[in-house]
Scaffold this active site. Sequence first.
Site, PDB file in Angstrom:
ATOM      1  N   GLU A   1      -4.213  -8.984   4.140  1.00 16.00           N
ATOM      2  CA  GLU A   1      -4.810  -8.576   5.419  1.00 16.00           C
ATOM      3  C   GLU A   1      -5.990  -9.436   5.842  1.00 16.00           C
ATOM      4  O   GLU A   1      -6.231  -9.619   7.036  1.00 16.00           O
ATOM      5  CB  GLU A   1      -5.254  -7.108   5.344  1.00 16.00           C
ATOM      6  CG  GLU A   1      -4.126  -6.094   5.433  1.00 16.00           C
ATOM      7  CD  GLU A   1      -3.525  -5.737   4.077  1.00 16.00           C
ATOM      8  OE1 GLU A   1      -3.697  -6.530   3.121  1.00 16.00           O
ATOM      9  OE2 GLU A   1      -2.883  -4.686   3.963  1.00 16.00           O
TER      10      GLU A   1
ATOM     11  N   GLU B   1       0.831  -1.207   0.000  1.00 18.18           N
ATOM     12  CA  GLU B   1       0.000   0.000   0.000  1.00 18.18           C
ATOM     13  C   GLU B   1       0.869   1.261   0.000  1.00 18.18           C
ATOM     14  O   GLU B   1       0.563   2.231  -0.677  1.00 18.18           O
ATOM     15  CB  GLU B   1      -0.933  -0.011   1.213  1.00 18.18           C
ATOM     16  CG  GLU B   1      -2.014  -1.081   1.089  1.00 18.18           C
ATOM     17  CD  GLU B   1      -2.846  -1.196   2.351  1.00 18.18           C
ATOM     18  OE1 GLU B   1      -2.334  -1.757   3.335  1.00 18.18           O
ATOM     19  OE2 GLU B   1      -3.987  -0.716   2.353  1.00 18.18           O
TER      20      GLU B   1
HETATM   21  C1  LIG Z   1      -2.704  -1.405   7.432  1.00 22.00           C
HETATM   22  C2  LIG Z   1      -2.279  -2.614   6.679  1.00 22.00           C
HETATM   23  O1  LIG Z   1      -3.133  -2.776   5.584  1.00 22.00           O
HETATM   24  C3  LIG Z   1      -2.346  -3.808   7.543  1.00 22.00           C
HETATM   25  C4  LIG Z   1      -1.222  -4.766   7.266  1.00 22.00           C
HETATM   26  O2  LIG Z   1      -0.287  -4.508   6.567  1.00 22.00           O
HETATM   27  S1  LIG Z   1      -1.329  -6.225   8.102  1.00 22.00           S
HETATM   28  C5  LIG Z   1       0.100  -7.123   7.618  1.00 22.00           C
HETATM   29  C6  LIG Z   1      -0.013  -7.687   6.254  1.00 22.00           C
HETATM   30  N1  LIG Z   1       1.131  -8.540   5.998  1.00 22.00           N
HETATM   31  C7  LIG Z   1       1.067  -9.859   6.136  1.00 22.00           C
HETATM   32  O3  LIG Z   1       0.031 -10.429   6.444  1.00 22.00           O
HETATM   33  C8  LIG Z   1       2.339 -10.618   5.917  1.00 22.00           C
HETATM   34  C9  LIG Z   1       2.603 -11.518   7.085  1.00 22.00           C
HETATM   35  N2  LIG Z   1       3.873 -12.222   6.964  1.00 22.00           N
HETATM   36  C10 LIG Z   1       4.024 -13.269   6.149  1.00 22.00           C
HETATM   37  O4  LIG Z   1       3.149 -13.699   5.436  1.00 22.00           O
HETATM   38  C11 LIG Z   1       5.372 -13.946   6.169  1.00 22.00           C
HETATM   39  O5  LIG Z   1       5.950 -13.681   7.421  1.00 22.00           O
HETATM   40  C12 LIG Z   1       6.323 -13.419   5.068  1.00 22.00           C
HETATM   41  C13 LIG Z   1       5.821 -13.920   3.724  1.00 22.00           C
HETATM   42  C14 LIG Z   1       6.411 -11.935   5.108  1.00 22.00           C
HETATM   43  C15 LIG Z   1       7.732 -13.987   5.327  1.00 22.00           C
HETATM   44  O6  LIG Z   1       7.673 -15.387   5.455  1.00 22.00           O
HETATM   45  P1  LIG Z   1       8.953 -16.211   5.957  1.00 22.00           P
HETATM   46  O7  LIG Z   1      10.137 -15.790   5.209  1.00 22.00           O
HETATM   47  O8  LIG Z   1       8.556 -17.648   5.912  1.00 22.00           O
HETATM   48  O9  LIG Z   1       9.218 -15.766   7.450  1.00 22.00           O
HETATM   49  P2  LIG Z   1       8.287 -15.903   8.726  1.00 22.00           P
HETATM   50  O10 LIG Z   1       8.842 -16.935   9.623  1.00 22.00           O
HETATM   51  O11 LIG Z   1       6.851 -15.987   8.372  1.00 22.00           O
HETATM   52  O12 LIG Z   1       8.505 -14.465   9.379  1.00 22.00           O
HETATM   53  C16 LIG Z   1       9.765 -14.090   9.899  1.00 22.00           C
HETATM   54  C17 LIG Z   1       9.532 -13.281  11.142  1.00 22.00           C
HETATM   55  O13 LIG Z   1       8.921 -12.053  10.756  1.00 22.00           O
HETATM   56  C18 LIG Z   1       7.744 -11.842  11.515  1.00 22.00           C
HETATM   57  N3  LIG Z   1       6.791 -11.140  10.663  1.00 22.00           N
HETATM   58  C19 LIG Z   1       6.459 -11.408   9.395  1.00 22.00           C
HETATM   59  N4  LIG Z   1       5.582 -10.501   8.945  1.00 22.00           N
HETATM   60  C20 LIG Z   1       5.362  -9.642   9.954  1.00 22.00           C
HETATM   61  C21 LIG Z   1       4.555  -8.491  10.108  1.00 22.00           C
HETATM   62  N5  LIG Z   1       3.814  -8.009   9.102  1.00 22.00           N
HETATM   63  N6  LIG Z   1       4.555  -7.872  11.310  1.00 22.00           N
HETATM   64  C22 LIG Z   1       5.320  -8.324  12.315  1.00 22.00           C
HETATM   65  N7  LIG Z   1       6.107  -9.401  12.231  1.00 22.00           N
HETATM   66  C23 LIG Z   1       6.122 -10.050  11.061  1.00 22.00           C
HETATM   67  C24 LIG Z   1       7.273 -13.247  11.886  1.00 22.00           C
HETATM   68  O14 LIG Z   1       6.438 -13.212  13.023  1.00 22.00           O
HETATM   69  C25 LIG Z   1       8.581 -13.945  12.140  1.00 22.00           C
HETATM   70  O15 LIG Z   1       9.004 -13.582  13.428  1.00 22.00           O
HETATM   71  P3  LIG Z   1       9.884 -14.611  14.330  1.00 22.00           P
HETATM   72  O16 LIG Z   1      11.130 -14.860  13.541  1.00 22.00           O
HETATM   73  O17 LIG Z   1      10.073 -13.882  15.604  1.00 22.00           O
HETATM   74  O18 LIG Z   1       9.046 -15.846  14.454  1.00 22.00           O
END
Ligand SMILES: C[C@H](O)CC(=O)SCCNC(=O)CCNC(=O)[C@H](O)C(C)(C)COP(=O)(O)OP(=O)(O)OC[C@H]1O[C@@H](n2cnc3c(N)ncnc32)[C@H](O)[C@@H]1OP(=O)(O)O
Length: 756
Positions: free
Chosen positions: A167, A115
Amino acid sequence: MAKPHVTMEVGNDGVAVITICNPPVNALAIPILNGLAEKFGEATRRDDVKAIVLTGKGGRFSGGFDINVFQKIHETGDISILPDVSVDLVVNVIEDCKKPVVAAVEGLALGGGLELAMVRVFLSAAAISVFFLGGFAFCELLLIAVVVVQGCHARVAAPKTQLGLPELTLGVIPGFGGTQRLPRLLGLQKAIEIMLMSKPILSEEGNKLGLIDAVVPSQELLKVSRQWAVDIADRRKPWLRSLHRTDKIGSLAEAREVLKAARLQAKRTASNMPQHQACLDVIEEGIVHGGYNGVLKEAKVFKDLVLTDTSKGLVHSFFAQRLTSKVPNVTDVGLKPRNVKKVAVIGGGLMGSGIATALIVSNIFVVLKEINSEYLLKGIRIVEGNVRSLVTRKKLTKEKADKALSMLKGVLDYSEFKDVDMVIEAVIESVPLKQKIFSEIEKACPPHCILATNTSTIDLNLVGEKTSSKDRIIGAHFFSPAHIMPLLEIVRTEKTSAQAILDLMAVGKTIKKVPVVVGNCTGFAVNRAFFPYTQGAHMLVNLGVDVFRIDRLISSFGLPMGPFQLQDLAGYGVALAVGKEFANAFPDRTFRSPLVDLLIKSGRNGKNNGKGYYIYEKGSKPKPDPSVLPIIEEARRLTNIMPNGKPINVTDREIVEMVLFPVVNEACRVLDEGVVVRASDLDIASVLGMSFPSYRGGIVFWADLVGAKHVYDSLKKWSQAYGGFYKPSRFLEERATRGLPLSAPASSASGSRARM
Ligand SMILES: C[C@H](O)CC(=O)SCCNC(=O)CCNC(=O)[C@H](O)C(C)(C)COP(=O)(O)OP(=O)(O)OC[C@H]1O[C@@H](n2cnc3c(N)ncnc32)[C@H](O)[C@@H]1OP(=O)(O)O
């Protein structure tokens, strides 16, 4: 580890490179949002800056808004910690910036990350307005639709960068304007698909669709982005003039058709999750009343959704899944996983072939052993079929499928075992047979080789009794079909070495499973906790409740099917064998229903022979079979547990609880005995192994939402009315009476016995 921060470097070319630094995924934590506001402000003010490139450190642009903030809100109920001023300042400052901004995107740009990168395309000019939501001030961007775009914009991406708005998987909707901008950039259909299915696209596709301006090799990303920014500033590249774009949305009537179809689809696939319909409502608002109103509605709905139980459950599931990779005394003692290149799988039945499939499609060489060439050929055919079905379902390309199959070798003896790194035995559940195999493989395999069994019930100490390699013996409990189901229970005994556990965890991750380390007991974590599930359902039927009503209610609760349809699917042989196992292990709390025996006697075997509780006909959904009712009556007559011979009168909610609270009760015992490291491990195992709805957060999380006291009081009442099957466990009683959540660590409740 350095705190999350944002850096800015201004080059001789007049480009300020602003970098998000918050490893591992550059989540947009509050300090990052503040840092971005500060650096954009500085870049805007400085005369030596003529353009800006926004990027992320370490090859990942951003994984989106910091999900920890959601978790904090869920724990405290305090929504005011959601960034308002900081987010707005960022957006406002980026928006207000009169200098071109180019996003240099690599690795991933998800959620708020994407975004941020999209901001400049849609927003033409901005002003800040303050409006009030639920009593607190929330600054929001106002778009002035009539102003011609002053800003310019571009997104340059490295190859294979993931772009998405996931999300909805967290129970919310995009909250930085994504619901409005993505449809305008990609068209409604594609944008809805990306948001509702939370399915990212790659930069190459984004480039074709107009989301990405150029895809360049990773090593050239910054250079090209800088040049792009300079070219825009020097007017060599056009300034993108994007008012409220509607060109990709089509007419209102067309848009409404697309939305209608999406609503129907969401109703079918996500009926218990409010965020799907909410997302479509917000998109529609923008289409009907303009992007400005869409953004306003998005902000309000976003905040409402953060507070729902669905968001609580999904955010819990997100962190619970990641926490499983932290196992005390295994992952925190400085060990490194060894490389497992070649695995032997013993047994080419459904499980063995599924396991072999999972391994070869992840580039691990497999030796599949059977006792004769007929069985071996059958096993290989199953693997081939599995691989083909992955190609059909577009999970695997034809080339990768061919490569995978070339990594499979069928054998009839142990000669190929001399250099395997791991053996996974997947033969029938027979103690003498498994003991024989383990003493043979101990001799045939190298001394470093891990000796794993895929048993779902047999005590591992018994399996390895005839070996002197107890430290290498471990359970690798896959769920059927093994190449599809994501859970891998790793079962350890007191003697299993940390190295063997770590190695199997690494293999699990390589083959895209979620490994959960559990202790050694009948049924391990998932099957153990869920053994009362079917029995609870049978108890209800024998108390006079309709089979199909139970199935309907459990499906509406969110499991993919009810317990009786599941029994039909698994086959009654499985039901009987598992039932016997648990009846032996836990006679005090086993309900013995004669129903399955009666069904078998009447020639039924579930889906296998097309006749079970349901009728199975090719091409149509299973239909309740009324001819099963007299058999059920016969079972009721034999058990004779209906009070005064009359069916009990229960509400829909009680039915769901009478099936699931006994599961919670057993889960309490699993926690009490320390079979899992932490309650959230059982949650994620229940989601991935039993398809318990992730939006309910898993079995323990859900029980805590319902309240330990209510679970306890209900079970106590039912145990008085219907017997020991419902008797509350000591752990549940203690938690309920002390007002503690079931998920609280053992140390919060005296008397709990952690054994791992
Ligand atoms: C206002 C907005 O519209 C609202 C938002 O943006 S909400 C957030 C939207 N983003 C997401 O849903 C993405 C969530 N993350 C993921 O899908 C996956 O973590 C990823 C594809 C980014 C990376 O995957 P991968 O490489 O396998 O690593 P993964 O083990 O999942 O994550 C690594 C670390 O980052 C953290 N992390 C990943 N995304 C994060 C996020 N958005 N916020 C905080 N921590 C996050 C994980 O908790 C993990 O922490 P840890 O090592 O302490 O366990």
